[in-house]
Design a protein around this motif. Structure first.
Motif, mmCIF file in Angstrom:
data_model
loop_
_atom_site.group_PDB
_atom_site.id
_atom_site.type_symbol
_atom_site.label_atom_id
_atom_site.label_comp_id
_atom_site.label_asym_id
_atom_site.label_seq_id
_atom_site.Cartn_x
_atom_site.Cartn_y
_atom_site.Cartn_z
ATOM 1 N N ALA A 152 0.830 -1.205 0.000
ATOM 2 C CA ALA A 152 0.000 0.000 0.000
ATOM 3 C C ALA A 152 0.864 1.256 0.000
ATOM 4 O O ALA A 152 0.552 2.244 -0.682
ATOM 5 C CB ALA A 152 -0.938 -0.008 1.200
ATOM 6 N N GLU A 153 1.966 1.233 0.747
ATOM 7 C CA GLU A 153 2.840 2.401 0.808
ATOM 8 C C GLU A 153 3.612 2.584 -0.492
ATOM 9 O O GLU A 153 3.804 3.718 -0.957
ATOM 10 C CB GLU A 153 3.810 2.261 1.989
ATOM 11 C CG GLU A 153 4.795 3.403 2.150
ATOM 12 C CD GLU A 153 4.168 4.711 2.617
ATOM 13 O OE1 GLU A 153 4.923 5.598 3.050
ATOM 14 O OE2 GLU A 153 2.928 4.863 2.551
ATOM 15 N N VAL A 154 4.057 1.485 -1.106
ATOM 16 C CA VAL A 154 4.734 1.569 -2.400
ATOM 17 C C VAL A 154 3.801 2.192 -3.439
ATOM 18 O O VAL A 154 4.205 3.059 -4.228
ATOM 19 C CB VAL A 154 5.213 0.167 -2.837
ATOM 20 C CG1 VAL A 154 5.596 0.147 -4.307
ATOM 21 C CG2 VAL A 154 6.394 -0.289 -1.981
ATOM 22 N N VAL A 155 2.551 1.779 -3.434
ATOM 23 C CA VAL A 155 1.555 2.331 -4.346
ATOM 24 C C VAL A 155 1.360 3.820 -4.079
ATOM 25 O O VAL A 155 1.292 4.635 -5.010
ATOM 26 C CB VAL A 155 0.229 1.550 -4.192
ATOM 27 C CG1 VAL A 155 -0.938 2.309 -4.821
ATOM 28 C CG2 VAL A 155 0.362 0.162 -4.810
ATOM 29 N N ARG A 156 1.270 4.200 -2.813
ATOM 30 C CA ARG A 156 1.073 5.612 -2.471
ATOM 31 C C ARG A 156 2.244 6.463 -2.939
ATOM 32 O O ARG A 156 2.057 7.538 -3.525
ATOM 33 C CB ARG A 156 0.908 5.766 -0.951
ATOM 34 C CG ARG A 156 0.616 7.204 -0.519
ATOM 35 C CD ARG A 156 0.689 7.373 0.988
ATOM 36 N NE ARG A 156 2.056 7.301 1.489
ATOM 37 C CZ ARG A 156 2.910 8.316 1.491
ATOM 38 N NH1 ARG A 156 2.565 9.507 0.992
ATOM 39 N NH2 ARG A 156 4.134 8.166 1.984
ATOM 40 N N LEU A 157 3.450 5.974 -2.717
ATOM 41 C CA LEU A 157 4.630 6.752 -3.081
ATOM 42 C C LEU A 157 4.778 6.873 -4.603
ATOM 43 O O LEU A 157 5.287 7.883 -5.092
ATOM 44 C CB LEU A 157 5.882 6.135 -2.457
ATOM 45 C CG LEU A 157 5.993 6.317 -0.934
ATOM 46 C CD1 LEU A 157 7.141 5.490 -0.379
ATOM 47 C CD2 LEU A 157 6.163 7.784 -0.574
ATOM 48 N N ARG A 158 4.348 5.858 -5.338
ATOM 49 C CA ARG A 158 4.382 5.969 -6.802
ATOM 50 C C ARG A 158 3.444 7.087 -7.265
ATOM 51 O O ARG A 158 3.805 7.916 -8.106
ATOM 52 C CB ARG A 158 3.979 4.645 -7.445
ATOM 53 C CG ARG A 158 4.070 4.637 -8.968
ATOM 54 C CD ARG A 158 5.500 4.779 -9.456
ATOM 55 N NE ARG A 158 5.607 4.599 -10.901
ATOM 56 C CZ ARG A 158 6.743 4.669 -11.572
ATOM 57 N NH1 ARG A 158 7.884 4.911 -10.945
ATOM 58 N NH2 ARG A 158 6.756 4.493 -12.883
ATOM 59 N N CYS A 168 3.170 14.598 0.021
ATOM 60 C CA CYS A 168 3.091 13.133 0.041
ATOM 61 C C CYS A 168 4.465 12.494 -0.029
ATOM 62 O O CYS A 168 4.730 11.474 0.618
ATOM 63 C CB CYS A 168 2.247 12.639 -1.132
ATOM 64 S SG CYS A 168 0.608 13.367 -1.221
ATOM 65 N N ARG A 169 5.351 13.092 -0.810
ATOM 66 C CA ARG A 169 6.693 12.524 -0.963
ATOM 67 C C ARG A 169 7.513 12.677 0.310
ATOM 68 O O ARG A 169 8.482 11.938 0.528
ATOM 69 C CB ARG A 169 7.404 13.184 -2.139
ATOM 70 C CG ARG A 169 6.732 12.941 -3.463
ATOM 71 C CD ARG A 169 7.387 13.672 -4.616
ATOM 72 N NE ARG A 169 8.656 13.040 -4.994
ATOM 73 C CZ ARG A 169 9.327 13.352 -6.097
ATOM 74 N NH1 ARG A 169 8.851 14.284 -6.918
ATOM 75 N NH2 ARG A 169 10.455 12.748 -6.371
ATOM 76 N N SER A 170 7.130 13.612 1.167
ATOM 77 C CA SER A 170 7.904 13.863 2.384
ATOM 78 C C SER A 170 7.404 13.048 3.573
ATOM 79 O O SER A 170 7.955 13.172 4.675
ATOM 80 C CB SER A 170 7.845 15.349 2.744
ATOM 81 O OG SER A 170 6.561 15.706 3.245
ATOM 82 N N ARG A 171 6.399 12.214 3.374
ATOM 83 C CA ARG A 171 5.805 11.478 4.485
ATOM 84 C C ARG A 171 6.003 9.968 4.303
ATOM 85 O O ARG A 171 6.077 9.475 3.183
ATOM 86 C CB ARG A 171 4.313 11.795 4.613
ATOM 87 C CG ARG A 171 4.007 13.274 4.666
ATOM 88 C CD ARG A 171 2.544 13.546 4.922
ATOM 89 N NE ARG A 171 2.240 13.478 6.341
ATOM 90 C CZ ARG A 171 1.007 13.505 6.842
ATOM 91 N NH1 ARG A 171 -0.029 13.572 6.024
ATOM 92 N NH2 ARG A 171 0.794 13.447 8.130
ATOM 93 N N ARG A 172 6.052 9.256 5.423
ATOM 94 C CA ARG A 172 6.199 7.803 5.416
ATOM 95 C C ARG A 172 5.201 7.197 6.405
ATOM 96 O O ARG A 172 5.122 7.622 7.554
ATOM 97 C CB ARG A 172 7.621 7.384 5.812
ATOM 98 C CG ARG A 172 8.715 7.895 4.877
ATOM 99 C CD ARG A 172 8.641 7.246 3.503
ATOM 100 N NE ARG A 172 9.736 7.694 2.642
ATOM 101 C CZ ARG A 172 9.651 8.716 1.793
ATOM 102 N NH1 ARG A 172 8.512 9.420 1.719
ATOM 103 N NH2 ARG A 172 10.680 9.046 1.027
ATOM 104 N N GLY A 265 14.445 15.504 5.389
ATOM 105 C CA GLY A 265 14.048 14.156 5.755
ATOM 106 C C GLY A 265 12.571 13.906 5.511
ATOM 107 O O GLY A 265 11.948 14.545 4.654
ATOM 108 N N THR A 266 12.005 13.000 6.283
ATOM 109 C CA THR A 266 10.600 12.635 6.111
ATOM 110 C C THR A 266 9.882 12.634 7.445
ATOM 111 O O THR A 266 10.497 12.526 8.513
ATOM 112 C CB THR A 266 10.459 11.233 5.473
ATOM 113 O OG1 THR A 266 11.112 10.262 6.314
ATOM 114 C CG2 THR A 266 11.076 11.200 4.084
#
Length: 280
Positions: A152-158, A168-172, A265-266
Motif C-alpha cells: 500500500a505504501e509503495v503504491v502511495r509513493l508511486r 506526500c513525498r515527504s511522508r512515510r 528528511g521525512t
C-alpha cells in the motif's frame, strides 16, 4: 460487491449543486475528454463553452487530468479570478470528474462490477461533495486492510511521485516501516522494473498504478492480468480505490497547497482507526 464505498461513489456521481450544475457538467465532459474515457453523467451536459470564464475552467480541468504537476501560478491565478471563493469546491469537482472515470476503467479492466454508476440518475442538489470526499470516502478507503502495508505504501509513493506532490513525498506511513518498508526499498520505486527488492506483486501493482494515472483508456490486458494473478478480487478493488485516495493529492498540487511539513528528511505518520492520518 455493493457496500458503503460504492454508495459513497454513487453519491458523488449524483450530486449536482443547484448553483453550479453547469460547471459540474463542464468539468465532467472536459476531464473525460482529456482521458479519452466516457464521462460521468451530468444533469447539465455542456456541448460548447459559453464564456471566457468557462474557457478558463475548462483549460484548468484539462491540465488537471492530463498532468496536474504542470499547472502553474498563472493558471491558478486565472482560475481564482473567475471563481473566487468557489475555487476550492470546483477543483474538488475536477477530482471527481477526473478520477471516478479512471476507477470505472480500472474495475472494468479487472473484471470487477461497477455498481456505483446509476443508469437512471436522480440528481441530488443538497450534497456537499467536498464533505463526502474528505470526511467520508477517503477515510473509508484508508480503513481498508486487504493489502499488506508495504505494498500500500509503495503504491502511495508511486502516485506521489507521478503527481509530484511534495507533501506526500515527504511522508512515510509508520505501519509500513514497521512491516519492512525502508528508504532503500522505496528508492527502487522509480525504476521498479529493474528492482531486486520489490516483489512481483508490488511490481504488478505499480504497473497498474501507472496505467490508471497515465493511460486509463488503454489499460494493457497484461497489466490487468498481473493484478488478477497476484491479488484477490477484494485486494484488486482496494488497490484501485487506493489509487483514487492517493490521487486526492491532485487537489493540493493543483492549488499549490502541497508544501512538505518538514524541511529535511521525512515525517512518519499512521492511519488511525477512523481512517485519518496522525503523526506517529
Amino acid at each position: 460487491m455493493a457496500d458503503d464505498l460504492d454508495a459513497q461513489l454513487q453519491t458523488l456521481v449524483l450530486q449536482s449543486p443547484a448553483d453550479s450544475a453547469r460547471l459540474v457538467g463542464l468539468v465532467r465532459s472536459t476531464c473525460a475528454s482529456a482521458l479519452s474515457l466516457p464521462p460521468l453523467p451530468a444533469e447539465v451536459e455542456v456541448i460548447a463553452l459559453e464564456s471566457e470564464a468557462e474557457s478558463v475552467v475548462a483549460a484548468f480541468a484539462e491540465q488537471f487530468s492530463v498532468d496536474v504537476s504542470a499547472i502553474g501560478d498563472a493558471e491558478r491565478a486565472a482560475l481564482g479570478a473567475v471563481l473566487g471563493a468557489a475555487t476550492f469546491p470546483v477543483v474538488v469537482q475536477m477530482f471527481i470528474a477526473d478520477f471516478l472515470p479512471r476507477v470505472r476503467a480500472g474495475q472494468e479492466a479487472l473484471g470487477l462490477p461497477v455498481t456505483w454508476l446509476p443508469q437512471d440518475p436522480r440528481w441530488d442538489r443538497g450534497t456537499d461533495a467536498t464533505d463526502v470526499v474528505f470526511n467520508t470516502l477517503l477515510p473509508a478507503v484508508a480503513r481498508l486492510r486487504g493489502l499488506d502495508p508495504v505494498t500500500a505504501e509503495v503504491v502511495r509513493l508511486r502516485g506521489a511521485a507521478q503527481h509530484n506532490c511534495r507533501l506526500c513525498r515527504s511522508r512515510r506511513e509508520g505501519t509500513a516501516l514497521d512491516a519492512g518498508g525502508s528508504e532503500t526499498l522505496y528508492d527502487d520505486i522509480e525504476r521498479f522494473e529493474e528492482s531486486d527488492l520489490l516483489t512481483e506483486e508490488q511490481k504488478a501493482a505499480l504497473r497498474y498504478v501507472d496505467a490508471l494515472i497515465w493511460s486509463p483508456a488503454r489499460i494493457d490486458p497484461a497489466v490487468a492480468a498481473g493484478v488478477r494473478e497476484h491479488f484477490s478480487v477484494r485486494q484488486a478493488r482496494e488497490l484501485t480505490l487506493d489509487v483514487l485516495r492517493n490521487a486526492s493529492n491532485k487537489i493540493a498540487v493543483a492549488l499549490k497547497a502541497d508544501a512538505p511539513r518538514v524541511e529535511h528528511g521525512t515525517e512518519r505518520y499512521v492511519i488511525d482507526a477512523e481512517g485519518q492520518t496522525q503523526p506517529a
